[in-house]
Motif scaffolding. Structure first.
Motif, PDB file in Angstrom:
ATOM      1  N   LEU A  61      41.687  53.963  29.107  1.00 32.37           N
ATOM      2  CA  LEU A  61      40.434  53.274  29.400  1.00 32.37           C
ATOM      3  C   LEU A  61      40.715  52.221  30.462  1.00 32.37           C
ATOM      4  O   LEU A  61      41.702  51.481  30.359  1.00 32.37           O
ATOM      5  CB  LEU A  61      39.935  52.531  28.161  1.00 32.37           C
ATOM      6  N   GLN A  62      39.873  52.170  31.490  1.00 31.47           N
ATOM      7  CA  GLN A  62      39.990  51.147  32.515  1.00 31.47           C
ATOM      8  C   GLN A  62      38.616  50.532  32.729  1.00 31.47           C
ATOM      9  O   GLN A  62      37.617  51.243  32.752  1.00 31.47           O
ATOM     10  CB  GLN A  62      40.489  51.731  33.831  1.00 31.47           C
ATOM     11  N   ASP A  63      38.583  49.207  32.907  1.00 33.42           N
ATOM     12  CA  ASP A  63      37.324  48.531  33.170  1.00 33.42           C
ATOM     13  C   ASP A  63      37.565  47.410  34.165  1.00 33.42           C
ATOM     14  O   ASP A  63      38.602  46.742  34.143  1.00 33.42           O
ATOM     15  CB  ASP A  63      36.729  47.970  31.879  1.00 33.42           C
ATOM     16  N   LYS A  64      36.617  47.235  35.068  1.00 35.33           N
ATOM     17  CA  LYS A  64      36.655  46.161  36.055  1.00 35.33           C
ATOM     18  C   LYS A  64      35.254  45.578  36.127  1.00 35.33           C
ATOM     19  O   LYS A  64      34.276  46.307  36.309  1.00 35.33           O
ATOM     20  CB  LYS A  64      37.083  46.713  37.403  1.00 35.33           C
ATOM     21  N   TYR A  65      35.162  44.262  35.950  1.00 31.12           N
ATOM     22  CA  TYR A  65      33.869  43.583  35.933  1.00 31.12           C
ATOM     23  C   TYR A  65      33.884  42.475  36.978  1.00 31.12           C
ATOM     24  O   TYR A  65      34.822  41.675  37.033  1.00 31.12           O
ATOM     25  CB  TYR A  65      33.606  43.007  34.542  1.00 31.12           C
ATOM     26  N   ILE A  66      32.863  42.415  37.819  1.00 34.56           N
ATOM     27  CA  ILE A  66      32.743  41.420  38.877  1.00 34.56           C
ATOM     28  C   ILE A  66      31.465  40.626  38.655  1.00 34.56           C
ATOM     29  O   ILE A  66      30.404  41.211  38.397  1.00 34.56           O
ATOM     30  CB  ILE A  66      32.695  42.072  40.271  1.00 34.56           C
ATOM     31  N   PHE A  67      31.573  39.304  38.758  1.00 38.24           N
ATOM     32  CA  PHE A  67      30.371  38.473  38.741  1.00 38.24           C
ATOM     33  C   PHE A  67      30.607  37.234  39.600  1.00 38.24           C
ATOM     34  O   PHE A  67      31.745  36.872  39.893  1.00 38.24           O
ATOM     35  CB  PHE A  67      29.957  38.095  37.310  1.00 38.24           C
ATOM     36  N   SER A  68      29.525  36.613  40.026  1.00 42.54           N
ATOM     37  CA  SER A  68      29.591  35.428  40.888  1.00 42.54           C
ATOM     38  C   SER A  68      28.956  34.240  40.187  1.00 42.54           C
ATOM     39  O   SER A  68      27.732  34.166  40.078  1.00 42.54           O
ATOM     40  CB  SER A  68      28.857  35.693  42.200  1.00 42.54           C
ATOM     41  N   PRO A  69      29.764  33.283  39.725  1.00 43.36           N
ATOM     42  CA  PRO A  69      29.184  32.099  39.091  1.00 43.36           C
ATOM     43  C   PRO A  69      28.476  31.190  40.108  1.00 43.36           C
ATOM     44  O   PRO A  69      27.541  30.486  39.766  1.00 43.36           O
ATOM     45  CB  PRO A  69      30.369  31.388  38.450  1.00 43.36           C
TER      46      PRO A  69
END
Length: 78
Positions: free
Chosen positions: A45-53
């Motif tokens: 399982l691979q996961d990558k999460y991007i967000f901009s505070p």
């Protein structure tokens, strides 16, 4: 090795995403009954999460999780 994989990508910009997620799942294996030296199954399982505070920053979180099920680990080829 025979296997199957699934990939799902969601993002707000194809060049410079500030929000998005990439998730993949793969399963592969082999069996002695199918001309293999040992029977095993592997999952990843691979996961990558991007967000901009803020407008000038990005936070990228990644995780990898894998597992191999085999009766005799020493018999598994590198």
């Amino acid at each position: 090795l025979p296997g199957i994989s699934w990939l799902n990508i969601t993002k707000n910009d194809p060049v410079y995403p500030t929000q998005g997620n990439r998730f993949s799942l793969s399963i592969q294996g082999s069996a002695e009954a199918l001309f293999s030296t040992t029977s095993f199954i592997q999952g990843e399982l691979q996961d990558k999460y991007i967000f901009s505070p803020t407008d000038d920053s990005r936070v990228i979180l990644r995780t990898d999780l894998g597992y191999t099920a085999v009766h005799d680990f020493d018999a598994l080829p590198l």
